[in-house]
Write a protein that holds these residues in place. Structure first.
Motif, PDB file in Angstrom:
ATOM      1  N   GLY A 197     -32.550  32.552  42.147  1.00  0.00           N
ATOM      2  CA  GLY A 197     -33.079  31.672  41.130  1.00  0.00           C
ATOM      3  C   GLY A 197     -34.717  32.366  41.352  1.00  0.00           C
ATOM      4  O   GLY A 197     -35.335  32.245  40.450  1.00  0.00           O
ATOM      5  N   PHE A 198     -34.670  33.466  42.413  1.00  0.00           N
ATOM      6  CA  PHE A 198     -35.966  34.052  42.755  1.00  0.00           C
ATOM      7  C   PHE A 198     -36.309  35.259  41.705  1.00  0.00           C
ATOM      8  O   PHE A 198     -37.063  35.383  41.069  1.00  0.00           O
ATOM      9  CB  PHE A 198     -35.843  34.515  44.169  1.00  0.00           C
ATOM     10  N   VAL A 199     -35.151  35.611  41.708  1.00  0.00           N
ATOM     11  CA  VAL A 199     -35.016  36.903  40.527  1.00  0.00           C
ATOM     12  C   VAL A 199     -35.154  35.995  39.176  1.00  0.00           C
ATOM     13  O   VAL A 199     -35.995  36.909  38.352  1.00  0.00           O
ATOM     14  CB  VAL A 199     -33.550  38.073  40.128  1.00  0.00           C
ATOM     15  N   ALA A 200     -34.400  35.281  38.564  1.00  0.00           N
ATOM     16  CA  ALA A 200     -34.744  34.428  37.320  1.00  0.00           C
ATOM     17  C   ALA A 200     -35.370  33.935  37.606  1.00  0.00           C
ATOM     18  O   ALA A 200     -36.513  34.559  36.341  1.00  0.00           O
ATOM     19  CB  ALA A 200     -33.874  33.319  37.156  1.00  0.00           C
ATOM     20  N   SER A 201     -36.520  33.042  38.552  1.00  0.00           N
ATOM     21  CA  SER A 201     -38.324  32.472  38.059  1.00  0.00           C
ATOM     22  C   SER A 201     -39.415  34.036  37.809  1.00  0.00           C
ATOM     23  O   SER A 201     -40.168  33.860  37.338  1.00  0.00           O
ATOM     24  CB  SER A 201     -38.653  32.611  39.255  1.00  0.00           C
ATOM     25  N   ILE A 202     -38.894  35.684  38.790  1.00  0.00           N
ATOM     26  CA  ILE A 202     -39.959  36.370  38.341  1.00  0.00           C
ATOM     27  C   ILE A 202     -39.591  37.323  36.937  1.00  0.00           C
ATOM     28  O   ILE A 202     -40.463  36.985  36.173  1.00  0.00           O
ATOM     29  CB  ILE A 202     -39.291  37.998  39.523  1.00  0.00           C
ATOM     30  N   GLN A 203     -38.457  36.997  36.140  1.00  0.00           N
ATOM     31  CA  GLN A 203     -38.155  37.725  34.966  1.00  0.00           C
ATOM     32  C   GLN A 203     -38.483  36.781  33.843  1.00  0.00           C
ATOM     33  O   GLN A 203     -39.191  37.243  33.500  1.00  0.00           O
ATOM     34  CB  GLN A 203     -37.187  37.681  34.931  1.00  0.00           C
ATOM     35  N   VAL A 204     -38.130  35.734  34.438  1.00  0.00           N
ATOM     36  CA  VAL A 204     -38.990  34.325  33.174  1.00  0.00           C
ATOM     37  C   VAL A 204     -40.625  34.403  33.461  1.00  0.00           C
ATOM     38  O   VAL A 204     -40.985  33.571  32.424  1.00  0.00           O
ATOM     39  CB  VAL A 204     -38.521  32.897  33.304  1.00  0.00           C
ATOM     40  N   ILE A 206     -42.473  36.471  34.533  1.00  0.00           N
ATOM     41  CA  ILE A 206     -43.476  38.676  33.865  1.00  0.00           C
ATOM     42  C   ILE A 206     -43.154  38.656  32.119  1.00  0.00           C
ATOM     43  O   ILE A 206     -43.738  38.497  31.251  1.00  0.00           O
ATOM     44  CB  ILE A 206     -42.589  39.557  34.109  1.00  0.00           C
ATOM     45  N   ASN A 207     -41.744  37.949  31.693  1.00  0.00           N
ATOM     46  CA  ASN A 207     -41.221  37.708  30.153  1.00  0.00           C
ATOM     47  C   ASN A 207     -41.494  36.679  29.704  1.00  0.00           C
ATOM     48  O   ASN A 207     -41.648  36.792  28.176  1.00  0.00           O
ATOM     49  CB  ASN A 207     -39.644  38.136  29.626  1.00  0.00           C
ATOM     50  N   ASP A 208     -42.229  35.983  30.133  1.00  0.00           N
ATOM     51  CA  ASP A 208     -43.022  34.273  29.682  1.00  0.00           C
ATOM     52  C   ASP A 208     -42.026  33.826  28.698  1.00  0.00           C
ATOM     53  O   ASP A 208     -42.601  33.707  27.258  1.00  0.00           O
ATOM     54  CB  ASP A 208     -44.452  35.013  28.646  1.00  0.00           C
ATOM     55  N   MET A 209     -40.694  33.714  29.161  1.00  0.00           N
ATOM     56  CA  MET A 209     -39.631  33.449  27.898  1.00  0.00           C
ATOM     57  C   MET A 209     -39.892  31.713  28.000  1.00  0.00           C
ATOM     58  O   MET A 209     -39.294  31.208  27.337  1.00  0.00           O
ATOM     59  CB  MET A 209     -38.152  33.565  29.249  1.00  0.00           C
ATOM     60  N   VAL A 210     -40.064  30.790  29.563  1.00  0.00           N
ATOM     61  CA  VAL A 210     -40.331  29.787  29.347  1.00  0.00           C
ATOM     62  C   VAL A 210     -41.521  29.215  30.101  1.00  0.00           C
ATOM     63  O   VAL A 210     -41.450  29.510  30.847  1.00  0.00           O
ATOM     64  CB  VAL A 210     -38.458  28.550  29.818  1.00  0.00           C
ATOM     65  N   ARG A 211     -41.913  28.340  29.889  1.00  0.00           N
ATOM     66  CA  ARG A 211     -43.337  28.357  30.090  1.00  0.00           C
ATOM     67  C   ARG A 211     -43.364  26.127  30.028  1.00  0.00           C
ATOM     68  O   ARG A 211     -42.019  25.653  29.385  1.00  0.00           O
ATOM     69  CB  ARG A 211     -44.565  27.767  29.585  1.00  0.00           C
ATOM     70  N   ILE A 212     -43.474  25.793  30.922  1.00  0.00           N
ATOM     71  CA  ILE A 212     -43.795  24.015  31.430  1.00  0.00           C
ATOM     72  C   ILE A 212     -44.511  23.420  30.096  1.00  0.00           C
ATOM     73  O   ILE A 212     -45.696  24.374  29.638  1.00  0.00           O
ATOM     74  CB  ILE A 212     -44.957  23.635  33.065  1.00  0.00           C
ATOM     75  N   GLY A 213     -44.019  22.989  29.501  1.00  0.00           N
ATOM     76  CA  GLY A 213     -44.236  21.899  28.414  1.00  0.00           C
ATOM     77  C   GLY A 213     -43.696  23.019  27.367  1.00  0.00           C
ATOM     78  O   GLY A 213     -43.301  21.838  26.370  1.00  0.00           O
ATOM     79  N   ASP A 214     -42.600  23.821  27.328  1.00  0.00           N
ATOM     80  CA  ASP A 214     -41.641  24.471  25.957  1.00  0.00           C
ATOM     81  C   ASP A 214     -41.083  23.263  25.924  1.00  0.00           C
ATOM     82  O   ASP A 214     -40.253  22.331  26.545  1.00  0.00           O
ATOM     83  CB  ASP A 214     -41.378  25.898  26.176  1.00  0.00           C
ATOM     84  N   TRP A 215     -40.803  23.298  23.926  1.00  0.00           N
ATOM     85  CA  TRP A 215     -39.673  22.418  24.100  1.00  0.00           C
ATOM     86  C   TRP A 215     -38.622  23.726  23.602  1.00  0.00           C
ATOM     87  O   TRP A 215     -39.024  24.460  23.202  1.00  0.00           O
ATOM     88  CB  TRP A 215     -39.792  22.197  22.419  1.00  0.00           C
ATOM     89  N   ILE A 216     -37.078  23.439  24.288  1.00  0.00           N
ATOM     90  CA  ILE A 216     -36.384  24.164  24.300  1.00  0.00           C
ATOM     91  C   ILE A 216     -34.747  23.374  23.925  1.00  0.00           C
ATOM     92  O   ILE A 216     -34.703  22.168  24.300  1.00  0.00           O
ATOM     93  CB  ILE A 216     -35.978  24.898  25.548  1.00  0.00           C
ATOM     94  N   SER A 217     -33.886  24.650  23.488  1.00  0.00           N
ATOM     95  CA  SER A 217     -32.989  23.741  23.340  1.00  0.00           C
ATOM     96  C   SER A 217     -31.568  24.875  23.580  1.00  0.00           C
ATOM     97  O   SER A 217     -31.449  25.989  23.591  1.00  0.00           O
ATOM     98  CB  SER A 217     -32.338  23.830  21.540  1.00  0.00           C
ATOM     99  N   PHE A 218     -30.813  23.570  24.967  1.00  0.00           N
ATOM    100  CA  PHE A 218     -30.052  24.419  25.581  1.00  0.00           C
ATOM    101  C   PHE A 218     -28.570  23.862  25.413  1.00  0.00           C
ATOM    102  O   PHE A 218     -28.067  22.918  25.892  1.00  0.00           O
ATOM    103  CB  PHE A 218     -30.124  24.231  27.369  1.00  0.00           C
ATOM    104  N   ASP A 219     -27.653  24.911  24.362  1.00  0.00           N
ATOM    105  CA  ASP A 219     -26.758  23.917  24.110  1.00  0.00           C
ATOM    106  C   ASP A 219     -25.431  23.657  25.849  1.00  0.00           C
ATOM    107  O   ASP A 219     -24.943  22.934  25.384  1.00  0.00           O
ATOM    108  CB  ASP A 219     -25.797  24.480  22.820  1.00  0.00           C
ATOM    109  N   ASN A 220     -24.867  25.565  25.936  1.00  0.00           N
ATOM    110  CA  ASN A 220     -24.291  25.066  26.797  1.00  0.00           C
ATOM    111  C   ASN A 220     -24.758  23.903  28.082  1.00  0.00           C
ATOM    112  O   ASN A 220     -23.613  23.372  29.081  1.00  0.00           O
ATOM    113  CB  ASN A 220     -24.329  26.337  27.897  1.00  0.00           C
ATOM    114  N   TYR A 221     -25.496  23.112  28.026  1.00  0.00           N
ATOM    115  CA  TYR A 221     -26.070  22.352  28.606  1.00  0.00           C
ATOM    116  C   TYR A 221     -26.941  21.132  28.622  1.00  0.00           C
ATOM    117  O   TYR A 221     -27.215  20.328  29.384  1.00  0.00           O
ATOM    118  CB  TYR A 221     -27.304  23.245  30.150  1.00  0.00           C
TER     119      TYR A 221
END
Length: 425
Positions: A197-204, A206-221
């Motif tokens: 989770g720590f590594v993922a948080s850093i990558q998310v 740095i790469n600006d993949m997701v922000r609070i308030g974003d609308w995302i669709s995650f079919d697997n979950y």
């Protein structure tokens, strides 16, 4: 003047003088002193808490920043006020338990451990204050602040636990850490999700993949909604039915998901939907049909212009127009495609600065897909759906005017009507 040791023995001496057994006098003296110490500590703690809280309350009322409000909200003054009684207790215990060396050692160790825990509480309150304050800043409110705070707190709790174990076991910290190295594989296994989770948080971040308030669709979950929280272990998504889906943070970098931020930041939201036309309803247009379609105002000028061009071509090339297939011709699906395109370009809710197109896709067993491709100016879901429905309401109703038919699978009523027709025949 009496020393502190003499003061702590005054009651003991008095009890011995009145004839109480030496052992009982010693225990009773210690018990009474302990009760007095507890009362004094409670009074100090109560008074200091009141003073700290009232001072902070007055300060926050005149302060222009909301940082101090978050300090009060996260109980920083209350936790800081507990430090003074702990210091008093630590210094008073040797005099209260004078003559009980073993008990002194146990209680002092307990106070040292409690001091470590109290320090961690104070630091946690300060970090939560920083977290709440950072979330009010425009540049940081959509960043995964929770993840960084949690990582720092895990680091501090780890150090605190090691220090506490070192105090309780009388083992020097560096020796304890040396022995702990042999158990590193077990530690990595226990904290696997935390590390991921720590590594993922850093990558998310740095790469600006997701922000609070974003609308995302995650079919697997089964997630389809707005991100409301990003922390070290999980990402919380509030779906559009107001349910909450929790996703492991590391899943954001290990699985595929869709982030709609690009659509939200763009000047329009895409409309992409096809009408499937029955192939047998598609025809060349005879002159009498063309005259009928000229009455449709949106394509009147287009028909006139195209008809002149087609007539000139057929005349100059001596085309035999006794059969419609010869030469160049207008078709009902071509005119409908032009009508739909013109209708979209005149629609007030369509962004004209973005792609507007009505295109014919490859034939399918069901028919010919005629796809509308455009962008709604209003990106809000409710309004977007209304605009798209309004457009297709009109196009569906317009299709019969062009002698076209939509493909539709037969229903039970279709079979019944065919059966009745065949029986009558």
């Amino acid at each position: 003047m009496y020393s502190l040791n003499q003061v702590s023995s005054l009651l003991y001496n008095y009890l011995v003088e009145i004839g109480l057994d030496d052992v009982y006098a010693k225990y009773l003296n210690t018990l009474i002193l302990l009760l007095l110490l507890i009362i004094v500590l409670y009074i100090f703690d109560y008074v200091l808490r009141k003073i700290f809280i009232s001072v902070f309350a007055k300060f926050t009322s005149i302060s222009k920043t909301n940082f101090d409000d978050f300090l009060v909200k996260n109980k920083v003054p209350r936790n800081v006020a507990h430090i003074v009684p702990i210091i008093i207790a630590y210094n008073a215990i040797p005099f209260v338990f004078n003559g009980f060396i073993k008990a002194q050692g146990i209680i002092l160790k307990g106070l040292e451990v409690f001091g470590i825990v109290l320090t961690l509480w104070v630091v946690r309150s300060l970090l939560n204050t920083l977290k709440d304050f950072f979330k009010t800043l425009p540049n940081l409110k959509d960043k995964p602040i929770d993840s960084y705070i949690q990582v720092f707190m895990i680091f501090l709790w780890s150090i605190g636990i090691l220090l506490a174990i070192s105090i309780l076991t009388d083992i020097e910290l560096w020796k304890f850490l040396t022995g702990l190295g042999t158990a590193s594989a077990v530690i990595l296994l226990i904290f696997k999700d935390t590390i991921l989770g720590f590594v993922a948080s850093i990558q998310v971040s740095i790469n600006d993949m997701v922000r609070i308030g974003d609308w995302i669709s995650f079919d697997n979950y089964g997630a389809d909604g707005d991100v409301i929280e990003i922390n070290l272990a999980t990402v919380k998504v509030q779906n559009f039915d107001n349910t909450i889906t929790t996703i492991p943070t590391y899943a954001l970098i290990s699985d595929s998901f869709k982030n709609w931020r690009g659509m939200t930041n763009s000047p329009g939201r895409r409309i992409k939907r096809a009408l499937i036309i029955k192939q047998e309803s598609i025809n060349f247009l005879a002159p009498k049909d063309i005259q009928k379609f000229k009455k449709i105002s949106l394509i009147t000028d287009y028909i006139k212009s195209r008809q002149e061009s087609i007539t000139d071509f057929n005349t100059s090339n001596n085309i035999d127009k006794s059969i419609l297939i010869n030469g160049r011709n207008l078709t009902n699906i071509g005119l409908f495609r032009k009508y739909a395109d013109t209708y979209l370009k005149n629609h007030s809710a369509i962004n004209k600065d973005m792609m507007v197109m009505v295109r014919q896709l490859a034939p399918t067993p069901q028919g010919i897909p005629l796809e509308v491709y455009a962008f709604s100016s209003d990106k809000r879901w409710e309004n977007y759906e209304y605009i798209m429905s309004d457009i297709f309401d009109h196009l569906l109703a317009a299709i019969p005017f062009f002698d076209l038919e939509l493909f539709e699978l037969p229903s039970s009523s279709s079979f019944k009507n065919n059966t009745k027709t065949s029986l009558k025949a």
